[in-house]
Scaffold this motif. Structure first.
Motif, short mmCIF file in Angstrom:
data_model
loop_
_atom_site.label_atom_id
_atom_site.label_comp_id
_atom_site.label_asym_id
_atom_site.label_seq_id
_atom_site.Cartn_x
_atom_site.Cartn_y
_atom_site.Cartn_z
N SER A 1 0.81 -1.22 0.00
CA SER A 1 0.00 0.00 0.00
C SER A 1 0.84 1.28 0.00
N SER A 2 2.03 1.24 0.56
CA SER A 2 2.86 2.44 0.56
C SER A 2 3.79 2.51 -0.66
N TYR A 3 3.67 1.54 -1.57
CA TYR A 3 4.48 1.52 -2.78
C TYR A 3 3.66 1.80 -4.04
N ILE A 4 2.46 1.25 -4.09
CA ILE A 4 1.62 1.38 -5.28
C ILE A 4 0.97 2.76 -5.26
N LEU A 5 1.06 3.47 -6.39
CA LEU A 5 0.36 4.75 -6.48
C LEU A 5 -1.14 4.50 -6.45
N ASP A 6 -1.89 5.41 -5.84
CA ASP A 6 -3.33 5.18 -5.69
C ASP A 6 -4.12 5.66 -6.90
N PHE A 7 -3.45 5.93 -8.00
CA PHE A 7 -4.13 6.33 -9.23
C PHE A 7 -3.52 5.58 -10.41
N HIS A 8 -4.28 5.53 -11.47
CA HIS A 8 -3.84 4.87 -12.70
C HIS A 8 -2.86 5.81 -13.41
N TRP A 9 -1.70 5.29 -13.78
CA TRP A 9 -0.72 6.12 -14.48
C TRP A 9 -0.28 5.42 -15.75
N ASP A 10 0.28 6.22 -16.66
CA ASP A 10 0.60 5.76 -18.01
C ASP A 10 2.11 5.63 -18.19
N LEU A 11 2.55 4.43 -18.49
CA LEU A 11 3.97 4.15 -18.67
C LEU A 11 4.55 4.96 -19.82
N SER A 12 3.81 5.12 -20.91
CA SER A 12 4.34 5.89 -22.04
C SER A 12 4.53 7.36 -21.68
N LEU A 13 3.64 7.90 -20.85
CA LEU A 13 3.82 9.29 -20.39
C LEU A 13 5.08 9.40 -19.53
N LEU A 14 5.32 8.40 -18.70
CA LEU A 14 6.52 8.39 -17.86
C LEU A 14 7.77 8.37 -18.73
N HIS A 15 7.78 7.49 -19.73
CA HIS A 15 8.96 7.35 -20.58
C HIS A 15 9.23 8.60 -21.43
N GLN A 16 8.20 9.39 -21.69
CA GLN A 16 8.37 10.61 -22.48
C GLN A 16 9.02 11.75 -21.70
N LEU A 17 8.99 11.68 -20.40
CA LEU A 17 9.51 12.76 -19.58
C LEU A 17 11.04 12.80 -19.62
N GLU A 18 11.57 14.02 -19.69
CA GLU A 18 13.01 14.23 -19.56
C GLU A 18 13.32 14.30 -18.06
N LEU A 19 13.97 13.27 -17.56
CA LEU A 19 14.25 13.20 -16.12
C LEU A 19 15.74 12.98 -15.89
N PRO A 20 16.24 13.48 -14.77
CA PRO A 20 17.65 13.23 -14.47
C PRO A 20 17.89 11.75 -14.20
N THR A 21 19.07 11.29 -14.59
CA THR A 21 19.47 9.90 -14.35
C THR A 21 20.62 9.89 -13.35
N LEU A 22 20.45 9.03 -12.37
CA LEU A 22 21.47 8.87 -11.33
C LEU A 22 21.93 7.42 -11.30
N ARG A 23 23.12 7.20 -10.78
CA ARG A 23 23.62 5.85 -10.53
C ARG A 23 23.32 5.56 -9.05
N VAL A 24 22.55 4.51 -8.80
CA VAL A 24 22.09 4.20 -7.45
C VAL A 24 22.54 2.79 -7.07
N PRO A 25 23.07 2.61 -5.86
CA PRO A 25 23.44 1.26 -5.42
C PRO A 25 22.21 0.33 -5.41
N VAL A 26 22.39 -0.87 -5.91
CA VAL A 26 21.31 -1.87 -5.92
C VAL A 26 20.77 -2.08 -4.51
#
Length: 138
Positions: A17-42
């Motif tokens: 419940s604290s991980y899943i967004l409580d609304f429907h979201w669109d993967l293609s809209l997410l992929h279209q966004l220009e977002l910063p990329t970071l290197r994160v430890p696994v």
């Protein structure tokens, strides 16, 4: 227009419940966004691998990525998806107001990275203030 509610909201187990967004979201809209990329430890994202994100036997939220890794024959479909995951694509996460990071897209890539012994992955970070940009509206 309002956000469309998450379609499987009545099936989300309490541990998600604290991980899943409580609304429907669109993967293609997410992929279209220009977002910063970071290197994160696994290891900073590995907690996601203990959560039942994945479907099994036609039912959502039944199996954790670590269960798939532990029994690839039983969970063959999810294991095959994991091993086919393209690690050249960064994971997509959202940084919540409390600072927590939640994976939106890329759990199969995270598991593959861990199985291959990688210590870090590339991650695109969606700030919480921009989350409406991926929302599906009614």
């Amino acid at each position: 227009m309002t956000r469309r509610p998450f379609p499987l909201a009545d099936q989300v187990p309490p541990e998600l419940s604290s991980y899943i967004l409580d609304f429907h979201w669109d993967l293609s809209l997410l992929h279209q966004l220009e977002l910063p990329t970071l290197r994160v430890p696994v290891c900073e994202l590995a907690g996601h691998l203990d959560l039942p994100f994945w479907a099994y036997d036609g039912r959502p939220f039944q199996v954790t990525p670590y269960q798939v890794a532990g029994d690839p024959m039983l969970y063959r479909e999810q294991y095959e998806r994991t091993m086919a995951a393209d690690l050249s694509h960064p994971l997509d996460v959202v940084r919540r107001p409390d600072g927590r990071v939640t994976i939106l897209d890329g759990i199969h890539r995270l598991l593959r990275a861990e199985l291959e012994g990688q210590t870090a992955v590339d991650v695109r970070v969606l700030p919480w203030e921009l989350v409406d940009r991926i929302a599906v509206r009614d």
